[in-house]
Design a protein around this motif. Structure first.
Motif, short mmCIF file in Angstrom:
data_model
loop_
_atom_site.label_atom_id
_atom_site.label_comp_id
_atom_site.label_asym_id
_atom_site.label_seq_id
_atom_site.Cartn_x
_atom_site.Cartn_y
_atom_site.Cartn_z
N GLU A 1 36.52 59.39 55.84
CA GLU A 1 36.75 59.62 54.41
C GLU A 1 36.87 58.27 53.70
O GLU A 1 36.34 58.08 52.62
CB GLU A 1 38.03 60.44 54.20
N GLY A 2 37.59 57.35 54.32
CA GLY A 2 37.70 56.00 53.79
C GLY A 2 38.70 55.86 52.66
O GLY A 2 39.31 56.84 52.20
N ILE A 3 38.88 54.62 52.21
CA ILE A 3 39.80 54.28 51.13
C ILE A 3 39.04 53.42 50.12
O ILE A 3 38.38 52.45 50.49
CB ILE A 3 41.01 53.48 51.65
N GLU A 4 39.12 53.78 48.85
CA GLU A 4 38.47 52.99 47.82
C GLU A 4 39.22 51.68 47.61
O GLU A 4 40.45 51.66 47.53
CB GLU A 4 38.41 53.76 46.50
N VAL A 5 38.48 50.59 47.52
CA VAL A 5 39.08 49.27 47.31
C VAL A 5 38.19 48.45 46.39
O VAL A 5 37.03 48.79 46.15
CB VAL A 5 39.25 48.50 48.65
N SER A 6 38.74 47.36 45.91
CA SER A 6 37.93 46.33 45.25
C SER A 6 37.78 45.20 46.25
O SER A 6 38.59 45.06 47.18
CB SER A 6 38.61 45.84 43.97
N LEU A 7 36.77 44.38 46.08
CA LEU A 7 36.53 43.31 47.04
C LEU A 7 37.70 42.33 47.14
O LEU A 7 37.94 41.76 48.20
CB LEU A 7 35.25 42.56 46.67
N ASP A 8 38.45 42.17 46.04
CA ASP A 8 39.55 41.21 46.09
C ASP A 8 40.76 41.75 46.86
O ASP A 8 41.75 41.03 47.06
CB ASP A 8 39.96 40.76 44.69
#
Length: 290
Positions: free
Chosen positions: A48-55
């Motif tokens: 399913e994963g986790i949404e992130v930003s690259l930073d």
């Protein structure tokens, strides 16, 4: 006791300005733990994963990607064009800070990046058609630039296209996590500085290596090249996976040609060995059977 209204405190706002902090900016008392939670782990491992930003990610010394205390894979969840056949429209998943991710970061691209640690290569995607969204789990290919970046054993970007595509099709995240473990906090060491064995080969290692290479039919366990001629067997070696030269447990040993051995982490020094160059020259002339 009544607390003052810090938002209207002239003294505090002046201090924040001196420190280069916007007076309208306020911190948070939320925990900034460096350990993933059990809920996060479940999402990471399920696909399913986790949404992130690259930073939110760290780039480790080996150029792999880390979220809190775990190595992770990264991909873009939203797919705007989709056909039922295998297509280049599907995103690749990333193992490292490759040229593609660097280009995206430089361009300021805003995408729904998702991180995961599942090992099958299947990820949840959102397929967008107009205003409709359909969620579906699909098997993705690994990014070839990431294989370059990590110098992944057995991968050679100069190989023919058909060879590279075959490698990508067979590749799975489980292979990546075998060489680059998920956990960045390893288990408590078995030995201390006082009782740890010297990191040297045991007296019987030569016999162990000879037996293991013979049992392997003189074949590299990675690239499958065979050293059938006696004069070529010096190019086939036995590698300790955990780096402990005294640990001769069978599960810690693998038979590798010099090229695959030199591509293992912390083994690049082998490329300065004259035998390494001799091996590459013989392989280029087709002296070995694959």
């Amino acid at each position: 006791m009544k607390l003052p209204n810090f938002k209207k405190s002239a003294a505090l706002n002046q201090l924040k300005l001196k420190m280069g902090i916007n007076p309208d900016h306020y911190g948070s008392f939320a925990s900034s733990s460096t350990y993933i939670t059990s809920e996060e782990r479940a999402l990471l491992e399920s696909g399913e994963g986790i949404e992130v930003s690259l930073d939110q990610l760290r780039i480790l010394d080996d150029q792999t990607l880390a979220y809190k205390n775990s190595r992770v894979l990264l991909y873009i969840r939203d797919v705007s064009h989709y056909s039922k056949s295998w297509s280049d429209d599907l995103p690749r998943y990333h193992l490292a800070n490759c040229a593609t991710l660097q280009e995206m970061a430089s361009a300021g691209r805003s995408s729904r990046y998702v991180i995961a640690t599942e090992t099958t290569g299947e990820f949840m995607l959102n397929f967008l058609t107009g205003r409709s969204v359909r969620a579906e789990r699909k098997k993705l290919n690994v990014c070839q630039r990431c294989l370059d970046r990590t110098r992944f054993p057995g991968w050679n970007s100069s190989d023919a296209t058909s060879v590279r595509l075959a490698f990508v099709r067979k590749f799975s995240p489980s292979r990546f996590f075998e060489l680059f473990p998920k956990s960045l906090h390893m288990q408590k060491p078995k030995y201390t500085a006082h009782d740890a064995p010297l990191n040297v080969y045991t007296p019987d290692f030569s016999d162990i290596s000879s037996t293991l290479r013979r049992q392997s039919d003189w074949e590299c366990s990675d690239c499958r090249v065979k050293m059938l001629k006696a004069e070529h067997r010096k190019f086939l070696q036995t590698h300790h996976k955990n780096g402990a030269r005294w640990d001769n447990r069978r599960e810690n040993l693998e038979v590798l040609c010099m090229a695959c051995h030199a591509s293992r982490p912390h083994h690049s020094h082998m490329k300065s060995d004259p035998r390494y160059r001799e091996f590459l020259a013989l392989r280029a002339r087709g002296e070995f059977r694959a």
